[in-house]
Design a protein around this motif. Structure first.
Motif, PDB file in Angstrom:
ATOM      1  N   ARG A  56      -4.272 -24.256 -21.364  1.00 27.13           N
ATOM      2  CA  ARG A  56      -4.748 -23.257 -22.330  1.00 27.13           C
ATOM      3  C   ARG A  56      -6.191 -23.532 -22.734  1.00 27.13           C
ATOM      4  N   LEU A  57      -6.497 -24.802 -22.988  1.00 26.62           N
ATOM      5  CA  LEU A  57      -7.850 -25.161 -23.394  1.00 26.62           C
ATOM      6  C   LEU A  57      -8.855 -24.938 -22.258  1.00 26.62           C
ATOM      7  N   ARG A  58      -8.445 -25.239 -21.022  1.00 26.73           N
ATOM      8  CA  ARG A  58      -9.336 -24.980 -19.880  1.00 26.73           C
ATOM      9  C   ARG A  58      -9.652 -23.487 -19.777  1.00 26.73           C
ATOM     10  N   GLY A  59      -8.612 -22.647 -19.941  1.00 23.49           N
ATOM     11  CA  GLY A  59      -8.835 -21.207 -19.888  1.00 23.49           C
ATOM     12  C   GLY A  59      -9.756 -20.740 -20.994  1.00 23.49           C
ATOM     13  N   GLU A  60      -9.592 -21.308 -22.197  1.00 16.99           N
ATOM     14  CA  GLU A  60     -10.446 -20.926 -23.329  1.00 16.99           C
ATOM     15  C   GLU A  60     -11.900 -21.359 -23.079  1.00 16.99           C
ATOM     16  N   ILE A  61     -12.079 -22.563 -22.522  1.00 18.78           N
ATOM     17  CA  ILE A  61     -13.431 -23.032 -22.207  1.00 18.78           C
ATOM     18  C   ILE A  61     -14.087 -22.141 -21.164  1.00 18.78           C
ATOM     19  N   THR A  62     -13.323 -21.764 -20.138  1.00 22.32           N
ATOM     20  CA  THR A  62     -13.859 -20.887 -19.097  1.00 22.32           C
ATOM     21  C   THR A  62     -14.263 -19.534 -19.671  1.00 22.32           C
ATOM     22  N   ARG A  63     -13.443 -19.016 -20.576  1.00 16.59           N
ATOM     23  CA  ARG A  63     -13.776 -17.732 -21.194  1.00 16.59           C
ATOM     24  C   ARG A  63     -15.045 -17.827 -22.026  1.00 16.59           C
TER      25      ARG A  63
END
Length: 231
Positions: free
Chosen positions: A215-222
């Motif tokens: 989830r955090l990786r996806g948020e960072i990518t966004r």
């Protein structure tokens, strides 16, 4: 885990975040439109069939957004894909069928109404179970999830059976059972957040850690994509 696997997880997390954002915007817009329309109707004092249809349309969009948010939150939290996505599909189909009824486009025959209500029930059940599944529960509280599944499916099954079989229930046994199941569903819905709070710090596993990392990786990518657009 390979770099390609990370990329797939990040992309899926971004898509889930976008999905939640869409339903959230729909909810805010529909509530704003409903409020504005209600004020206009009160001030002008004119409430005809067209106004009723517009109000029912905004109400349908509002409920659709709420159900979609519940399913989207479950997907984003990594609590399964099949049930939340099925809930989103049922919700969108229900909204479309209801819109056709509201605006008198479709044939409001008994078969059409029963089909619409079937999708509505499926959307509500899937969304409720998806929302309940977000809770991270200790083993001592895991029974509540299974209990919610049993009660939801039993209540939905009874409603669908009565609706499609066209059998008139004898006495008030069926209504009493439906009432008991509704109370049990409400009770387990209320206590689930309490169980979640009591389970905090005790239900941490490798799976939950991996889900949070994804989830955090996806948020960072966004956020990096948004930063690139601003530059």
């Amino acid at each position: 885990m390979s770099q390609n696997a990370f990329t797939d997880v990040e992309c899926e997390a971004m898509l889930n975040g976008d999905l939640r954002s869409i339903f959230l915007k729909l909810l805010i817009t529909s509530v704003a439109v409903s409020a504005a329309f209600g004020i206009i109707v009160i001030l002008l004092g004119n409430f005809g069939s067209f106004e009723v249809r517009v109000l029912m349309t905004t109400l349908t969009v509002t409920v659709t957004s709420i159900l979609g948010l519940a399913c989207g939150a479950a997907i984003e939290a990594g609590r399964g894909n099949v049930l939340p996505k099925a809930g989103i599909v049922f919700t969108l189909i229900s909204a479309a069928l209801l819109m056709l009824i509201i605006w008198d486009v479709a044939d409001d025959s008994e078969l059409y109404v029963k089909t619409t209500m079937t999708f509505v029930i499926g959307a509500v059940v899937a969304s409720h179970l998806s929302l309940i599944s977000i809770a991270r529960l200790d083993k001592r509280f895991q029974w509540s999830l299974g209990f919610a599944w049993v009660c939801d499916l039993l209540l939905a099954g009874i409603i669908l059976f009565v609706m499609w079989s066209e059998i008139e229930p004898q006495g008030d046994l069926v209504s009493r059972v439906m009432g008991v199941l509704s109370i049990l569903i409400a009770a387990v819905t209320v206590v689930t957040p309490v169980f979640h709070k009591l389970s905090s710090g005790t239900a941490i596993t490798i799976q939950t850690i991996d889900e949070e990392i994804a989830r955090l990786r996806g948020e960072i990518t966004r956020l990096e994509a948004e930063k690139a657009e601003l530059q």
